[in-house]
Design a protein around this motif. Structure first.
Motif, PDB file in Angstrom:
ATOM      1  N   ASN A   6      -6.653  -5.903 -26.285  1.00 29.91           N
ATOM      2  CA  ASN A   6      -7.036  -5.238 -27.721  1.00 29.91           C
ATOM      3  C   ASN A   6      -8.354  -5.813 -28.066  1.00 29.91           C
ATOM      4  O   ASN A   6      -8.582  -6.721 -27.593  1.00 29.91           O
ATOM      5  N   SER A   7      -8.856  -4.901 -29.145  1.00 25.27           N
ATOM      6  CA  SER A   7     -10.017  -5.683 -29.800  1.00 25.27           C
ATOM      7  C   SER A   7      -9.787  -6.945 -30.401  1.00 25.27           C
ATOM      8  O   SER A   7      -8.770  -7.209 -30.989  1.00 25.27           O
ATOM      9  N   GLY A   8     -10.642  -8.021 -30.122  1.00 24.45           N
ATOM     10  CA  GLY A   8     -10.382  -9.401 -30.659  1.00 24.45           C
ATOM     11  C   GLY A   8      -9.786 -10.153 -29.591  1.00 24.45           C
ATOM     12  O   GLY A   8      -9.592 -11.298 -30.141  1.00 24.45           O
ATOM     13  N   ASP A   9      -9.349  -9.717 -28.791  1.00 26.87           N
ATOM     14  CA  ASP A   9      -8.626 -10.465 -27.723  1.00 26.87           C
ATOM     15  C   ASP A   9      -9.476 -11.523 -27.145  1.00 26.87           C
ATOM     16  O   ASP A   9      -9.249 -12.751 -26.517  1.00 26.87           O
ATOM     17  N   ILE A  26      -0.767  -4.504 -17.494  1.00 28.66           N
ATOM     18  CA  ILE A  26      -1.755  -3.988 -18.317  1.00 28.66           C
ATOM     19  C   ILE A  26      -1.586  -2.273 -18.156  1.00 28.66           C
ATOM     20  O   ILE A  26      -1.925  -1.780 -17.052  1.00 28.66           O
ATOM     21  N   SER A  27      -1.234  -1.533 -19.201  1.00 32.01           N
ATOM     22  CA  SER A  27      -0.972  -0.189 -19.409  1.00 32.01           C
ATOM     23  C   SER A  27      -2.141   0.224 -20.395  1.00 32.01           C
ATOM     24  O   SER A  27      -2.421   1.589 -20.275  1.00 32.01           O
ATOM     25  N   GLN A  28      -2.593  -0.588 -21.383  1.00 27.50           N
ATOM     26  CA  GLN A  28      -3.208  -0.014 -22.498  1.00 27.50           C
ATOM     27  C   GLN A  28      -4.726  -1.143 -22.669  1.00 27.50           C
ATOM     28  O   GLN A  28      -4.314  -2.180 -22.829  1.00 27.50           O
ATOM     29  N   ILE A  29      -5.757  -0.228 -22.750  1.00 25.80           N
ATOM     30  CA  ILE A  29      -6.692  -1.223 -23.130  1.00 25.80           C
ATOM     31  C   ILE A  29      -7.417  -0.483 -24.439  1.00 25.80           C
ATOM     32  O   ILE A  29      -7.815   0.655 -24.144  1.00 25.80           O
ATOM     33  N   SER A  30      -7.605  -1.303 -25.504  1.00 20.84           N
ATOM     34  CA  SER A  30      -8.372  -0.420 -26.476  1.00 20.84           C
ATOM     35  C   SER A  30      -9.874  -0.218 -26.364  1.00 20.84           C
ATOM     36  O   SER A  30     -10.540  -0.927 -25.347  1.00 20.84           O
ATOM     37  N   GLU A  31     -10.412   0.534 -26.822  1.00 22.42           N
ATOM     38  CA  GLU A  31     -11.890   1.317 -26.741  1.00 22.42           C
ATOM     39  C   GLU A  31     -12.953   0.483 -26.596  1.00 22.42           C
ATOM     40  O   GLU A  31     -13.471   0.220 -25.678  1.00 22.42           O
ATOM     41  N   ASP A  32     -13.010  -0.695 -27.460  1.00 14.44           N
ATOM     42  CA  ASP A  32     -13.830  -1.782 -27.478  1.00 14.44           C
ATOM     43  C   ASP A  32     -13.297  -3.057 -27.392  1.00 14.44           C
ATOM     44  O   ASP A  32     -13.927  -4.220 -27.721  1.00 14.44           O
ATOM     45  N   ALA A  33     -12.385  -3.102 -26.260  1.00 11.67           N
ATOM     46  CA  ALA A  33     -11.978  -4.489 -26.091  1.00 11.67           C
ATOM     47  C   ALA A  33     -12.880  -5.426 -25.297  1.00 11.67           C
ATOM     48  O   ALA A  33     -12.669  -6.570 -25.576  1.00 11.67           O
ATOM     49  N   ASN A  35     -16.363  -5.524 -25.927  1.00 11.72           N
ATOM     50  CA  ASN A  35     -17.593  -5.407 -26.766  1.00 11.72           C
ATOM     51  C   ASN A  35     -18.178  -6.769 -26.899  1.00 11.72           C
ATOM     52  O   ASN A  35     -19.451  -6.996 -27.169  1.00 11.72           O
ATOM     53  N   SER A  36     -17.052  -7.670 -27.305  1.00 17.54           N
ATOM     54  CA  SER A  36     -17.786  -9.137 -27.409  1.00 17.54           C
ATOM     55  C   SER A  36     -17.890 -10.016 -26.216  1.00 17.54           C
ATOM     56  O   SER A  36     -18.365 -11.201 -26.225  1.00 17.54           O
ATOM     57  N   LEU A  37     -18.151  -9.314 -25.207  1.00 18.03           N
ATOM     58  CA  LEU A  37     -18.522 -10.169 -24.004  1.00 18.03           C
ATOM     59  C   LEU A  37     -19.879  -9.566 -23.047  1.00 18.03           C
ATOM     60  O   LEU A  37     -19.990  -8.944 -22.085  1.00 18.03           O
ATOM     61  N   PRO A  38     -21.104  -9.828 -24.049  1.00 18.86           N
ATOM     62  CA  PRO A  38     -22.396  -8.986 -23.520  1.00 18.86           C
ATOM     63  C   PRO A  38     -22.847  -9.731 -22.220  1.00 18.86           C
ATOM     64  O   PRO A  38     -23.735  -9.096 -21.416  1.00 18.86           O
ATOM     65  N   GLN A  39     -22.417 -10.753 -21.734  1.00 19.02           N
ATOM     66  CA  GLN A  39     -22.889 -11.343 -20.692  1.00 19.02           C
ATOM     67  C   GLN A  39     -22.284 -11.290 -19.527  1.00 19.02           C
ATOM     68  O   GLN A  39     -22.332 -11.969 -18.272  1.00 19.02           O
ATOM     69  N   LEU A  40     -21.043 -10.537 -19.529  1.00 16.10           N
ATOM     70  CA  LEU A  40     -19.985 -10.303 -18.488  1.00 16.10           C
ATOM     71  C   LEU A  40     -20.675  -9.736 -17.367  1.00 16.10           C
ATOM     72  O   LEU A  40     -21.450  -8.785 -17.289  1.00 16.10           O
ATOM     73  N   HIS A  41     -20.326 -10.529 -16.117  1.00 13.24           N
ATOM     74  CA  HIS A  41     -21.059  -9.945 -14.599  1.00 13.24           C
ATOM     75  C   HIS A  41     -20.145  -9.370 -14.045  1.00 13.24           C
ATOM     76  O   HIS A  41     -20.417  -8.449 -13.173  1.00 13.24           O
ATOM     77  N   SER A  42     -18.725  -9.689 -14.021  1.00 10.80           N
ATOM     78  CA  SER A  42     -17.753  -9.264 -13.218  1.00 10.80           C
ATOM     79  C   SER A  42     -16.398  -9.068 -14.006  1.00 10.80           C
ATOM     80  O   SER A  42     -15.896 -10.056 -14.879  1.00 10.80           O
ATOM     81  N   LEU A  43     -15.888  -7.993 -13.783  1.00  9.79           N
ATOM     82  CA  LEU A  43     -14.594  -7.426 -14.626  1.00  9.79           C
ATOM     83  C   LEU A  43     -13.584  -6.847 -13.645  1.00  9.79           C
ATOM     84  O   LEU A  43     -13.970  -5.918 -12.805  1.00  9.79           O
ATOM     85  N   GLU A  44     -12.557  -7.629 -13.269  1.00  6.61           N
ATOM     86  CA  GLU A  44     -11.648  -7.352 -12.391  1.00  6.61           C
ATOM     87  C   GLU A  44     -10.107  -6.925 -13.248  1.00  6.61           C
ATOM     88  O   GLU A  44      -9.693  -7.746 -13.797  1.00  6.61           O
ATOM     89  N   ILE A  45      -9.801  -5.629 -12.984  1.00  8.29           N
ATOM     90  CA  ILE A  45      -8.676  -5.483 -13.533  1.00  8.29           C
ATOM     91  C   ILE A  45      -7.713  -4.631 -12.593  1.00  8.29           C
ATOM     92  O   ILE A  45      -7.022  -3.605 -12.704  1.00  8.29           O
ATOM     93  N   ASN A  46      -7.564  -5.378 -11.415  1.00 10.00           N
ATOM     94  CA  ASN A  46      -6.941  -4.650 -10.314  1.00 10.00           C
ATOM     95  C   ASN A  46      -5.285  -4.821 -10.645  1.00 10.00           C
ATOM     96  O   ASN A  46      -4.805  -5.900 -11.151  1.00 10.00           O
ATOM     97  N   ASN A  47      -4.517  -4.131  -9.812  1.00  7.88           N
ATOM     98  CA  ASN A  47      -2.979  -4.174  -9.433  1.00  7.88           C
ATOM     99  C   ASN A  47      -2.378  -4.321 -10.895  1.00  7.88           C
ATOM    100  O   ASN A  47      -1.752  -5.441 -11.424  1.00  7.88           O
ATOM    101  N   ASN A  48      -2.728  -3.316 -11.834  1.00 12.87           N
ATOM    102  CA  ASN A  48      -1.984  -3.107 -13.226  1.00 12.87           C
ATOM    103  C   ASN A  48      -1.328  -1.766 -13.374  1.00 12.87           C
ATOM    104  O   ASN A  48      -0.914  -1.129 -12.357  1.00 12.87           O
ATOM    105  N   GLN A  49      -1.137  -1.189 -14.271  1.00 18.36           N
ATOM    106  CA  GLN A  49      -0.347  -0.110 -14.485  1.00 18.36           C
ATOM    107  C   GLN A  49      -1.327   1.026 -15.305  1.00 18.36           C
ATOM    108  O   GLN A  49      -0.895   1.596 -16.250  1.00 18.36           O
ATOM    109  N   ILE A  50      -2.559   0.867 -15.172  1.00 24.32           N
ATOM    110  CA  ILE A  50      -3.415   1.808 -16.163  1.00 24.32           C
ATOM    111  C   ILE A  50      -3.588   3.205 -15.434  1.00 24.32           C
ATOM    112  O   ILE A  50      -3.590   3.287 -14.374  1.00 24.32           O
TER     113      ILE A  50
END
Length: 142
Positions: A6-9, A26-33, A35-50
């Motif tokens: 969620n936003s703010g997590d 994880i099945s739900q990710i809010s639209e701007d979840a 946004n507070s991570l401007p320096q993120l280089h790597s995002l892994e959301i593997n093996n969930n229920q999206i």
């Protein structure tokens, strides 16, 4: 196990460069979840229920590695990667993706590898390929 993002997590983490959310429920990710991570280089959301990609990553301008394999994704928004100019690696293997929008990789000049193995009609890995060639190759499926 985590079921939603969620936003703010992720408050007060503007310097975070890696976020691993794999192997959850994880099945739900809010639209701007993210946004507070401007320096993120790597995002892994593997093996969930999206199933639906209704969140945005356009604020992650430093992102170069995005992985969302082993989910139940059927499609991606055409503008999903529009501001991710540094993106080099995209892994979307083992989902239910049948087609990719023509423009999804436009402007991603640093893109090096796109892994779509294990998807209906798009079972392929593309390496060392520019986004124009990729667009042409993706039109040949389904």
């Amino acid at each position: 196990k985590i079921e939603s993002i969620n936003s703010g997590d992720f408050p007060n983490l503007p310097s975070l460069t890696y976020l691993g959310l794999s192997n959850n429920q994880i099945s739900q990710i809010s639209e701007d979840a993210f946004n507070s991570l401007p320096q993120l280089h790597s995002l892994e959301i593997n093996n969930n229920q999206i199933k639906a990609v209704n969140f945005k990553i356009d604020s992650l301008k430093e992102l170069y590695d995005f992985s969302m394999s082993d989910n139940q994704i059927e499609d991606l928004p055409a503008e999903f990667f529009k501001n991710n100019k540094e993106l080099q690696f995209v892994e979307l293997a083992n989902n239910s993706i049948r087609s990719i929008p023509d423009t999804i990789f436009d402007g991603l000049d640093e893109l090096y590898k796109v892994d779509l193995t294990g998807n209906p009609c798009l079972d392929a890995v593309y390496e060392h390929i520019n986004h124009h060639e990729l667009k042409t190759n993706l039109k040949n499926y389904c």
